[in-house]
Design an enzyme around this catalytic site. Structure first.
Site, mmCIF file in Angstrom:
data_model
loop_
_atom_site.group_PDB
_atom_site.id
_atom_site.type_symbol
_atom_site.label_atom_id
_atom_site.label_comp_id
_atom_site.label_asym_id
_atom_site.label_seq_id
_atom_site.Cartn_x
_atom_site.Cartn_y
_atom_site.Cartn_z
ATOM 1 N N GLU A 227 1.040 -0.898 0.598
ATOM 2 C CA GLU A 227 0.244 0.540 -0.121
ATOM 3 C C GLU A 227 0.731 1.906 0.021
ATOM 4 O O GLU A 227 1.417 1.585 0.436
ATOM 5 C CB GLU A 227 -0.566 -0.026 1.218
ATOM 6 N N HIS A 251 -6.726 -10.803 6.347
ATOM 7 C CA HIS A 251 -6.918 -11.197 3.874
ATOM 8 C C HIS A 251 -5.211 -11.787 3.465
ATOM 9 O O HIS A 251 -5.945 -12.518 2.502
ATOM 10 C CB HIS A 251 -6.707 -9.310 3.505
ATOM 11 N N LYS A 355 -0.125 0.419 -4.742
ATOM 12 C CA LYS A 355 -0.609 0.547 -4.162
ATOM 13 C C LYS A 355 -0.539 -1.195 -5.106
ATOM 14 O O LYS A 355 -1.585 -1.295 -6.385
ATOM 15 C CB LYS A 355 -1.818 0.654 -4.277
HETATM 16 C C1 BG6 Z 1 -8.394 -2.723 6.214
HETATM 17 C C2 BG6 Z 1 -7.386 -2.257 6.357
HETATM 18 O O1 BG6 Z 1 -8.552 -4.075 6.582
HETATM 19 O O2 BG6 Z 1 -7.759 -2.870 4.336
HETATM 20 C C3 BG6 Z 1 -6.570 -1.447 6.074
HETATM 21 O O3 BG6 Z 1 -8.188 -1.972 7.784
HETATM 22 C C4 BG6 Z 1 -6.103 -1.304 4.746
HETATM 23 O O4 BG6 Z 1 -5.338 -1.048 6.676
HETATM 24 C C5 BG6 Z 1 -7.177 -2.206 3.482
HETATM 25 O O5 BG6 Z 1 -5.680 -0.044 4.173
HETATM 26 C C6 BG6 Z 1 -6.751 -2.506 2.497
HETATM 27 O O6 BG6 Z 1 -7.398 -2.956 1.549
HETATM 28 P P1 BG6 Z 1 -7.989 -2.867 0.236
HETATM 29 O O7 BG6 Z 1 -9.232 -3.149 -0.171
HETATM 30 O O8 BG6 Z 1 -7.655 -1.332 -0.037
HETATM 31 O O9 BG6 Z 1 -6.748 -3.641 0.105
#
Ligand code: BG6
Ligand code: NDP
Length: 500
Positions: A227, A251, A355
């Site tokens: 990210e 995740h 990202k």
């Molecule tokens: C969230 C986390 O679950 O997922 C965040 O708390 C993170 O810290 C986010 O930025 C990332 O999600 P995505 O969908 O943008 O990859």
């Protein structure tokens, strides 16, 4: 512009289910999640006709608001250039504001009365910080709202689901005292991402990949969640959490499961979840070897897209001595016949240059290269890459002869991109998950044992980090690809991080 009707590639997208009639009660509806994710997702479902006539939203929170003032906030959150106020109005009319406190049983009695008047199925959404979950669940039980005479009730619970194994177990116990497991929808929004779901289709609806999806052909697998953003003003939250709990436990464990699981016997929710849990059970427990297998880092100041950014310790509500990790890299081994000996490298970090979330499967090199010494040096392993986001797709790299009189080779790629093949951007994860919960399909939600088993993998790391103050937190410059020490670590194992 092509309409959906005459685009054969979109044929499958037209087969859709409409949500059951229901009233959605969002606890913590004044928060960021409701504004940024839930309301836009609900509005999108509404516009596309997935929401039935008998649907309304009760926005429950402590702040002072009226229906009108709250609808204005929602309007701002969902308005875009393509939406006219005429199209927003019918959606806003379905929303009412309900002022109440999460710990006040009397407020829940009032809520019950309102729900009895509406006389509908009820979907509760816990969108408060986790510290309020216990009170809400307790009060739903106390006023007998978990089971209704003629309607279903379900509850969606946001992450983080616990902060270690013990707290996750306790939360599961609390919820299961009030609701049955089949009413509980634990959300991990990664499971709602189209590309994540496509992993199963890709693996099990094709014949050519599965025979080579194992230790005989695969050298190692890299899963990356990178990210650009930092902690976005969530200093207090992040200090308590760290990226291991925030992203790896949920995740990344889900991605690991979907890549590594065996084919389920059916697509029935528990058949899929059973196979995922088996993967988590097979992950070798980390013991005294944690330092060799897990590396942590923290961003210092640096630059992202040409803008200078603060280091983590200078962020608001972060201790100047903080050891909280904003980057982590792990090597996990899955001890079963399919994966014995194949390392799974997981890395994720905040304030990295890009990202991108992707899974890269590195195949073994050919046993013999017959094109001479130079070519051997140039030859790369085949890599199959599943890009979860952005630019969702799948690509396969393989070596090819560079045109010319000499034999020289270079990797080239075959690509599939969602945007190009289907002519549309995949729906947001929350749309899919909200719709599934309203339909009653829990496949893309996590089960209690799945969540607890993921904590069992993470817990020893947390304990070790808590105990060992000498375990280094490697610093890295914001805008770099993480600590140099972590690059050296993977290089020593004869591998390189994929360049993204
Ligand atoms: C969230 C986390 O679950 O997922 C965040 O708390 C993170 O810290 C986010 O930025 C990332 O999600 P995505 O969908 O943008 O990859
Ligand atoms: P917020 O911090 O914005 O809180 C939501 C609402 O809960 C607030 O508006 C407030 O409403 C109430 N609230 C805040 N603090 C407390 C407290 N200590 N006790 C009781 N109520 C409180 O959270 P988010 O909307 O960001 O997130 C909600 C949930 O979703 C969290 O569990 C979070 O971890 C999870 N989540 C959030 C994501 C995001 O992008 N925001 C992404 C993934 C998960 P009021 O005071 O009006 O009652």
């Amino acid at each position: 512009m092509k309409s959906e009707k005459n685009n054969p590639l979109e044929e499958g997208l037209r087969i859709r289910k409409i949500a059951d009639k229901n009233t959605l009660v969002i606890f913590g509806a004044t928060g960021d999640l409701t504004k940024r994710k839930l309301m836009p997702a609900l509005f999108s479902l509404f516009k596309q006709g997935f929401i039935p006539k008998e649907f309304d939203i009760i926005a429950f929170a402590r702040s002072e608001n009226t229906d009108d003032s709250f609808r204005k906030v929602v309007e701002k959150a969902i308005a875009s250039e393509e939406t006219s106020s005429d199209s927003i109005e019918p959606f806003l009319k379905r929303i009412s504001y309900f002022r109440g406190a999460y710990s006040e049983t009397d407020d829940f009695k009032r809520l019950k009365k309102r729900l009895e008047e509406i006389d509908n199925n009820v979907l509760f959404y816990l969108a408060t910080p986790p510290s309020a979950f216990d009170n809400i669940i307790h009060n739903l039980g106390a006023v007998d709202m978990a089971f209704l005479q003629d309607h279903w009730t379900r509850v969606i619970i946001e992450k983080p689901f616990g902060r270690d194994l013990d707290s996750a177990r306790m939360l599961n116990e609390t919820i299961q005292k009030v609701f049955n497991e089949d009413q509980i929808y634990r959300i991990d929004h990664y499971l709602g991402k189209e590309t994540v779901q496509n992993l199963l289709v890709f693996r099990f609806a094709n014949t050519i990949f599965e025979p080579i999806w194992n230790r005989r052909y695969i050298d190692h697998i890299q899963i990356t969640v990178s990210e650009k953003i930092g902690i976005e003003g969530r200093g207090g939250f992040f200090e308590e959490t760290g990226i291991l709990r925030d992203i790896v436990q949920n995740h990344m464990m889900q991605l690991l499961c979907l890549v590594a699981m065996e084919p389920p016997s059916t697509t029935e929710p528990n058949a899929v979840r059973d196979e995922k849990v088996k993967v988590l059970h097979a992950v070798r427990s980390l013991g005294p070897d944690i330092d060799e297998n897990v590396k942590r880092g923290q961003y210092g100041e640096g630059s992202i897209d040409g803008n200078n950014v603060k280091g983590y310790r200078d962020e608001e509500n972060v201790s100047p001595q903080s050891k909280t990790e904003t980057y982590v890299a792990l090597r996990l081994m899955i001890e079963n016949w399919r994966w014995a000996g194949v390392p799974f490298y997981l890395r994720c970090g905040k304030r990295l240059p890009k990202k991108v979330t992707e899974i890269a499967i590195y195949f073994k090199k050919p046993p013999l290269l017959m094109f001479g010494h130079n070519v051997e040096k140039e030859a790369m392993a085949n890599v199959l890459t599943v890009t979860i986001q952005p630019d969702e797709g799948i690509s396969l790299s393989f070596d090819s002869k560079i045109p010319g009189y000499r034999t020289r080779i270079r990797p080239v790629t075959m690509e599939f991109r969602y945007g190009t093949s289907f002519g549309q951007v995949p729906p947001d994860a929350y749309e899919r998950l909200l719709l599934d919960a309203m339909i009653g399909d829990p496949t893309l939600f996590t089960r209690a044992d799945e969540n607890e088993q993921a904590w069992k993998i993470i817990d020893p790391i947390l304990t070790k980090w808590q105990e060992g103050s000498d375990i280094p937190v490697h610093s890295y410059r914001a805008g770099s690809w993480g600590p140099k020490k972590v690059d050296d670590w993977i290089e020593k194992q004869g591998r390189l991080w994929r360049r993204l």
